[in-house]
Design an enzyme around this catalytic site. Sequence first.
Site, short mmCIF file in Angstrom:
data_model
loop_
_atom_site.label_atom_id
_atom_site.label_comp_id
_atom_site.label_asym_id
_atom_site.label_seq_id
_atom_site.Cartn_x
_atom_site.Cartn_y
_atom_site.Cartn_z
N ARG A 1 -18.65 -0.43 28.16
CA ARG A 1 -19.12 -1.72 28.67
C ARG A 1 -20.05 -2.45 27.73
NH1 ARG A 1 -17.39 -3.09 34.19
NH2 ARG A 1 -16.06 -1.32 34.68
N HIS B 1 -15.88 -10.59 45.96
CA HIS B 1 -15.66 -10.04 44.62
C HIS B 1 -14.87 -11.06 43.80
CE1 HIS B 1 -14.02 -6.37 42.17
NE2 HIS B 1 -15.03 -6.93 41.58
N LYS C 1 -10.35 -10.56 35.08
CA LYS C 1 -11.20 -11.52 35.78
C LYS C 1 -12.20 -12.17 34.82
CE LYS C 1 -13.74 -10.61 39.70
NZ LYS C 1 -14.08 -9.24 40.04
N THR C 2 -12.85 -11.34 34.02
CA THR C 2 -13.85 -11.87 33.07
C THR C 2 -13.17 -12.79 32.05
OG1 THR C 2 -15.21 -9.92 33.39
CG2 THR C 2 -15.62 -11.22 31.41
N SER D 1 -9.24 -4.70 39.78
CA SER D 1 -9.63 -4.36 38.41
C SER D 1 -8.41 -4.38 37.48
CB SER D 1 -10.30 -2.99 38.38
OG SER D 1 -9.43 -2.04 38.94
N ALA D 2 -8.68 -4.59 36.20
CA ALA D 2 -7.66 -4.60 35.15
C ALA D 2 -6.72 -5.80 35.19
CB ALA D 2 -6.84 -3.30 35.16
N CYS D 3 -7.17 -6.88 35.84
CA CYS D 3 -6.38 -8.11 35.86
C CYS D 3 -6.99 -9.20 34.98
CB CYS D 3 -6.21 -8.63 37.29
SG CYS D 3 -5.09 -7.63 38.29
N ASP E 1 -17.86 -12.07 38.42
CA ASP E 1 -17.60 -10.89 39.26
C ASP E 1 -17.89 -11.09 40.75
OD1 ASP E 1 -16.71 -8.18 39.37
OD2 ASP E 1 -18.77 -7.50 39.61
N TYR F 1 -3.65 -15.70 29.29
CA TYR F 1 -4.87 -16.09 28.58
C TYR F 1 -5.12 -17.61 28.65
CZ TYR F 1 -4.52 -11.25 27.31
OH TYR F 1 -4.42 -9.89 27.40
N GLY F 2 -5.34 -18.26 27.50
CA GLY F 2 -5.68 -19.68 27.52
C GLY F 2 -4.61 -20.56 28.14
N LYS G 1 -22.84 -3.94 42.82
CA LYS G 1 -21.86 -3.62 43.86
C LYS G 1 -22.54 -3.19 45.17
CE LYS G 1 -18.46 -4.20 40.89
NZ LYS G 1 -17.67 -5.46 40.94
N TYR H 1 -24.67 5.38 35.93
CA TYR H 1 -23.67 4.44 35.41
C TYR H 1 -23.45 3.22 36.29
CZ TYR H 1 -19.98 3.09 32.28
OH TYR H 1 -19.25 2.43 31.33
N ARG I 1 -1.51 -7.66 39.78
CA ARG I 1 -0.61 -7.32 38.70
C ARG I 1 0.68 -6.86 39.35
NH1 ARG I 1 -1.14 -5.12 33.24
NH2 ARG I 1 -3.34 -5.65 33.06
N ASN J 1 -3.20 -19.97 30.87
CA ASN J 1 -3.37 -19.97 32.33
C ASN J 1 -3.98 -21.28 32.83
OD1 ASN J 1 -2.36 -17.37 32.47
ND2 ASN J 1 -4.38 -16.40 32.45
N ARG K 1 -17.76 4.22 38.23
CA ARG K 1 -18.10 4.34 39.64
C ARG K 1 -17.31 5.49 40.25
NH1 ARG K 1 -16.09 1.09 42.78
NH2 ARG K 1 -14.77 -0.05 41.34
O1 TSX Z 1 -7.00 -11.00 30.91
C1 TSX Z 1 -5.79 -11.20 30.89
N1 TSX Z 1 -5.29 -12.43 31.31
C2 TSX Z 1 -6.21 -13.47 31.86
C3 TSX Z 1 -6.79 -14.24 30.80
C4 TSX Z 1 -7.42 -15.40 30.95
N2 TSX Z 1 -4.95 -10.21 30.45
C5 TSX Z 1 -5.46 -8.89 30.08
C6 TSX Z 1 -5.48 -8.00 31.29
C7 TSX Z 1 -6.25 -6.74 31.10
C8 TSX Z 1 -7.71 -6.95 31.33
C9 TSX Z 1 -3.61 -10.46 30.37
N3 TSX Z 1 -2.60 -9.68 29.97
C10 TSX Z 1 -3.09 -11.70 30.75
C11 TSX Z 1 -3.95 -12.72 31.21
O2 TSX Z 1 -3.50 -13.82 31.54
N4 TSX Z 1 -1.73 -11.64 30.59
C12 TSX Z 1 -1.46 -10.40 30.12
C13 TSX Z 1 -0.11 -9.89 29.81
C14 TSX Z 1 0.26 -10.30 28.40
C15 TSX Z 1 -0.13 -9.53 27.33
C16 TSX Z 1 0.23 -9.92 26.04
C17 TSX Z 1 0.99 -11.08 25.86
C18 TSX Z 1 1.38 -11.82 26.94
C19 TSX Z 1 1.00 -11.44 28.20
N5 TSX Z 1 1.45 -11.55 24.61
C20 TSX Z 1 1.18 -11.08 23.39
O3 TSX Z 1 0.50 -10.10 23.27
C21 TSX Z 1 1.76 -11.80 22.25
MN MN Z 2 -15.91 -6.20 39.76
#
Ligand code: TSX
Ligand code: MN
Length: 549
Positions: free
Chosen positions: A327, A187, A213-214, A209-211, A236, A451-452, A167, A158, A358, A454, A30
């Site tokens: 993508r 959003h 979400k998906t 972005s880059a947090c 989204d 990740y999981g 959007k 794009y 972040r 959370n 974008r």
């Molecule tokens: O998506 C992420 N989440 C949410 C997941 C449900 N990411 C990736 C962000 C870029 C799109 C994350 N990155 C998350 C997260 O909760 N946490 C982090 C930071 C992180 C990265 C690696 C590790 C721990 C935390 N550990 C190892 O790699 C072993």
């Molecule tokens: Mn979005």
Amino acid sequence: MLRDGTFIELNQKTFPNCHLHRSNSNDVARTEQLTFICTRKKEDAGPTNNWMAPADAKDKVRPIFDGSMKGRTMYVVPYIMGPEKSPYSKIGVEITDSAYVAASMRIMSRMGKAALDRLGSSDDFVPGLHSLGDLDPNRRFIMHFPEEKLIWSVGSGYGGNALLGKKCFALRIASWMARDQGWMAEHMLILGLEDPSGKVTYMAAAFPSACGKTNLAMMVSALESQGYRVWTVGDDIAWMHVDSTGTLRAINPEAGFFGVAPGTNAKTNPNVMDATRHNTIYTNVAMTAQREPWWEGIDTAPADGMINWKGETWTKGSGPAAHPNARYTVPASQSSSISKHWEDPEGLPISALIFGGRRARLAPLVYESHNWQHGVFVGATMASETTAAATGAVGVSRRDPMAMLPFCGYNMADYFGHWLAMGPKMKNPPKIFHVNWFRKGADGKFLWPGYGENVRVLKWMLDRIEGRVTAAETPIGCVPTASSLTLDGLSISRETMNELLSVNPADWTAEEDAVGAFFKKFDGHLPEAIGREKKALADRLNGSTVGVK
Ligand code: TSX
Ligand code: MN
């Protein structure tokens, strides 16, 4: 598309009905600097949007459209944003000369006969005119006319620039309609958290972005053996209405996921890795010698014979094989995590709203706002630290209220006012939380596994909603007490948890100053309640002697 090279066939044995599209190398994301809100009055677009007067915008763009589709096929794409039978869904019609756009719209919306049948002879739809033009960034404009509910986009093929339902309509035009009509276009991802009794509680979350979400929307719960599971409703956008009983209900206006591929792998998002094995359009990914999609962070080693996103032979040291903004476009129904209620016409009741960002140092893992008004302040003061070196310095904090900075179709200060006005319409407004998966220790390492895991934070929110656990007051809101977060099966020290949940008043006082500088942009327009919340925060910070709970 295969014949003219718009699509490249991927391995049909291992990736049936999957195709690769390579966009022009100057057209890979974008372009916010070329995106305009065109209202009669400049202040209606506000200080955070590019503005052009509607007549000037049309005079500027009409000559670029003139003759641009000559010799091409023009597609007329009627589509529904939202479930086919939902009273909250809305119709758009996109005219485009891009077959890739038409094919992507078929995945991302309910497109074709369903839309025509619903529209009938009505003229209640959002028209969108799109042409690839000559892809010259100097002749690229994404123009929104919210007063006449019209979109003109030229010069880009794009994503958010070209798939006008997403959007442009579902956020920028819809946020304007939502303010007029008393609902919310946000959003936000929508997920359902199932508890051991089988009850599902729905939450919506806004992150810049880059947090991830998906990833959160499609998360595989680390507490599955205890009966906690996460169901995906959307990744989204959320359209939310207060129903006749005063409940906030959300629909996902989209039918697919248009997700960032790099970094996606079997650990970060196993559900989407499975979902994208068929019926998926890949854009700007690399292709292996076996004609399978590949990207950085997919967790298989790059191999000889790979072709990069530009179609060139890839070698070690020749840079990333996939574009960082590559993508996948995949039907949402293909995810094993999809909620069986994701297309419920009346939408799903929302019990929690989650903001996040972040923040390496500042924000605790999770905190709860005191009430709706305070929660709106928390959303309005969201910020995130940058990661991509391409867009400026790494670690610079950018303000992104409600993750809507690039997507709000009107004055952002008026948008805060609309949020404030929505709360009192709800009988039992959702609790508003803030999360930060990205806090780092003194050693620069992430403190929380993310990740999981959370799901433990989501479970705490659920327990708060149900009144089952306690929380500790801090100047910024309430954080979990020592025993209220479920941490069994996770090896994390008490010290690390204390650090994750700590609130440092000196850091927050500096943050409050930064918020003040940001709010200056809005001068006359900022709602008084936002100023009052800011003052109340400052007072709580002044009065607090011990910051660490
Ligand atoms: O998506 C992420 N989440 C949410 C997941 C449900 N990411 C990736 C962000 C870029 C799109 C994350 N990155 C998350 C997260 O909760 N946490 C982090 C930071 C992180 C990265 C690696 C590790 C721990 C935390 N550990 C190892 O790699 C072993
Ligand atoms: Mn979005």
